[in-house]
Motif scaffolding. Structure first.
Motif, mmCIF file in Angstrom:
data_model
loop_
_atom_site.group_PDB
_atom_site.id
_atom_site.type_symbol
_atom_site.label_atom_id
_atom_site.label_comp_id
_atom_site.label_asym_id
_atom_site.label_seq_id
_atom_site.Cartn_x
_atom_site.Cartn_y
_atom_site.Cartn_z
ATOM 1 N N GLY A 13 53.069 29.515 45.105
ATOM 2 C CA GLY A 13 52.387 28.424 45.816
ATOM 3 C C GLY A 13 52.489 27.085 45.100
ATOM 4 N N ASN A 14 51.411 26.284 45.240
ATOM 5 C CA ASN A 14 51.394 24.908 44.698
ATOM 6 C C ASN A 14 51.647 24.859 43.195
ATOM 7 N N MET A 15 50.858 25.658 42.450
ATOM 8 C CA MET A 15 50.946 25.561 40.988
ATOM 9 C C MET A 15 52.277 26.114 40.491
ATOM 10 N N GLU A 37 56.750 36.251 46.220
ATOM 11 C CA GLU A 37 55.935 35.430 47.134
ATOM 12 C C GLU A 37 55.987 36.075 48.531
ATOM 13 N N PRO A 38 54.858 36.690 48.956
ATOM 14 C CA PRO A 38 54.879 37.402 50.242
ATOM 15 C C PRO A 38 55.009 36.506 51.485
ATOM 16 N N ALA A 71 50.389 33.283 39.093
ATOM 17 C CA ALA A 71 50.006 32.068 39.826
ATOM 18 C C ALA A 71 49.507 32.398 41.226
ATOM 19 N N VAL A 72 48.805 33.542 41.338
ATOM 20 C CA VAL A 72 48.131 33.862 42.602
ATOM 21 C C VAL A 72 46.684 33.388 42.515
ATOM 22 N N LYS A 73 45.994 33.352 43.654
ATOM 23 C CA LYS A 73 44.567 33.036 43.640
ATOM 24 C C LYS A 73 43.837 34.126 42.846
ATOM 25 N N PRO A 74 42.763 33.766 42.141
ATOM 26 C CA PRO A 74 42.046 34.779 41.351
ATOM 27 C C PRO A 74 41.687 36.018 42.174
ATOM 28 N N VAL A 96 47.797 31.140 35.103
ATOM 29 C CA VAL A 96 47.213 29.832 35.427
ATOM 30 C C VAL A 96 45.983 30.000 36.322
ATOM 31 N N MET A 97 45.542 31.250 36.501
ATOM 32 C CA MET A 97 44.440 31.519 37.430
ATOM 33 C C MET A 97 43.106 31.060 36.849
ATOM 34 N N ALA A 98 42.306 30.423 37.690
ATOM 35 C CA ALA A 98 40.969 30.014 37.249
ATOM 36 C C ALA A 98 40.120 31.260 37.029
ATOM 37 N N MET A 118 45.278 26.304 31.994
ATOM 38 C CA MET A 118 44.640 25.673 33.142
ATOM 39 C C MET A 118 45.286 24.309 33.351
ATOM 40 N N PRO A 119 46.325 24.265 34.207
ATOM 41 C CA PRO A 119 47.012 22.990 34.486
ATOM 42 C C PRO A 119 46.291 22.216 35.582
ATOM 43 N N THR A 121 47.241 19.397 39.218
ATOM 44 C CA THR A 121 48.355 19.052 40.121
ATOM 45 C C THR A 121 49.185 17.831 39.707
#
Ligand SMILES: NC(=O)C1=CN([C@@H]2O[C@H](COP(=O)(O)OP(=O)(O)OC[C@H]3O[C@@H](n4cnc5c(N)ncnc54)[C@H](O)[C@@H]3O)[C@@H](O)[C@H]2O)C=CC1
Ligand SMILES: O=C(O)[C@@H]1CCC=N1
Length: 270
Positions: A13-15, A37-38, A71-74, A96-98, A118-119, A121
Motif C-alpha cells: 500500500g501507501n507506506m 499484495e492481495p 507493511a500491512v495494517k496492524p 512499519v506497523m503502528a 515508524m515512518p 508520508t
C-alpha cells in the motif's frame, strides 16, 4: 537460500510504495524486490509507478528475502504472518506497523531479529522522518542495513525503549495529518475572506514551509519566534487570543495523546 540483496514487502500500500520508491531511486533492481499484495488495483499501481511485479499471495519465493518488510495494517498482521511464516523465519524483519510489538512479530515469524520503524508520508518525497527501535538480537550491521533502506525517504531517529515508538507514531507518524488539517483550515479562512483557492493555497503552504524552515534554522525556540510575529494589540495577537479562548493549543496536545493511546491499543490487538 536467502539472497542478501532481496527485500520482500508484505503489503504493497501507501507506506510500502513510499519505501519501494526510495529503493528504486537508490538503484535497487526490481528482481530483488518481492511484494505480496492481495488487491489487484494496488498491484497494478506498483507495476506502473515502480515497475515492480507483486504477487497476490505468499509463495516459496519469499524464502529468498534476507529482509522482510511488514507493511500491512496492524489488524491484518496475524493473518498475513500466518501465510508467510514458513518462508520468512531466517530473515531480518522490519515492521512499519503502528502499535504491533516486536515480541509479537518475533513470535509470529520465528525470527528474533526484528526492527520496528515508524515512518511518515513525506517519505514519498524524501522528506520523512522515521523513528526506529531494534530488539537486542539485531546486529549493528543489520541496524545499518535498515538505516540505508530508509535513507532515501528522509531522516531516522533511534529510540531505546519500544514504548517510545507509540509517542513517535502519535507525533510524526500521524503528524502530517495534523499539519494538513491546519492548512485546510487556513485555506477555508482564505475562501471566506474572498481570496481565490489558488491564492489561499499558495499563501497557506508557503507560510507553513517558510515558518518551518525558519524554526529549523533558528537557535530560538518556537515560542520566541511566535512572540516576534505578535505585535501588542495587533492582528496576530487577535488571532492567538481567539485560539487561546478556544483552547486550540491544549486540544492539539490532547489529540496527540489520543493517538499515542490508540497506538498502544493496536499493540494489544485492539
Ligand atoms: N500511512 C501512513 O502515514 C503510515 C502508515 N504506517 C503503517 O504502515 C502500515 C500500512 O499502512 P498504509 O500503507 O497506509 O496502508 P494501506 O492500506 O495503503 O496498505 C496496506 C496494504 O496491505 C494489503 N494487505 C492486506 N492484507 C494483506 C495480507 N494478508 N498480505 C499482504 N498484504 C495485505 C492491502 O491490500 C493494502 O494494499 C500500517 O500498519 C500503518 O500503521 C506507518 C507510518 C505512517
Ligand atoms: O493512522 C495510522 O494508524 C497510521 C500510523 C501512523 C500514520 N498512519
Amino acid at each position: 537460500m536467502p539472497s542478501p540483496t532481496t527485500i520482500a514487502f508484505i503489503g504493497g500500500g501507501n507506506m510500502a510504495g513510499a519505501l519501494i520508491g526510495g529503493l528504486r531511486r537508490s538503484g535497487q533492481a526490481v528482481e530483488h524486490i518481492l511484494v505480496i499484495e492481495p488487491w489487484a488495483e494496488q498491484r497494478e499501481r506498483l507495476a506502473q509507478q515502480h515497475g515492480v511485479t507483486a504477487l497476490p499471495a505468499a509463495d516459496a519465493s519469499l524464502a529468498r528475502a534476507a529482509l522482510v518488510v511488514w507493511a500491512v495494517k496492524p489488524q491484518s498482521f496475524a493473518e498475513a504472518a500466518a501465510a508467510c511464516a514458513a518462508q520468512v523465519g531466517g530473515a531480518l524483519q522490519l515492521s512499519v506497523m503502528a502499535g504491533i510489538r516486536s515480541e509479537t512479530i518475533a513470535a509470529a515469524t520465528g525470527s528474533q531479529r526484528v526492527v520496528r520503524a515508524m515512518p511518515n508520508t513525506p517519505a514519498l518525497i524524501g522528506q520523512g522522518i522515521a523513528g526506529l527501535y531494534a530488539r537486542p538480537q539485531v546486529s549493528d550491521d543489520e541496524r545499518a542495513h535498515v538505516e540505508a533502506l530508509l535513507a532515501p525517504t528522509g531522516q531516522t531517529l533511534w529510540v531505546d525503549r519500544e514504548d517510545d515508538l507509540d509517542s513517535v507514531t502519535a507525533l510524526s507518524g500521524s503528524g502530517p495529518a495534523y499539519v494538513f488539517l491546519f492548512i485546510e483550515s487556513m485555506m477555508e479562512a482564505a475562501r471566506r475572506m474572498g481570496l481565490s483557492d489558488a491564492q489561499g493555497r499558495a499563501l497557506a503552504l508557503r507560510t507553513f514551509a517558510g515558518a518551518t524552515e525558519l524554526a529549523m534554522r533558528s537557535e530560538d525556540p518556537p515560542a520566541v519566534l511566535r512572540e516576534r510575529v505578535t505585535s501588542k494589540g495587533g492582528t496576530t495577537f487577535a488571532a492567538l487570543e481567539s485560539m487561546r479562548a478556544d483552547g486550540v493549543g491544549e486540544a492539539i496536545v490532547r489529540a496527540v495523546l489520543a493517538a499515542q493511546t490508540r497506538a498502544a491499543e493496536l499493540g494489544r490487538g485492539g
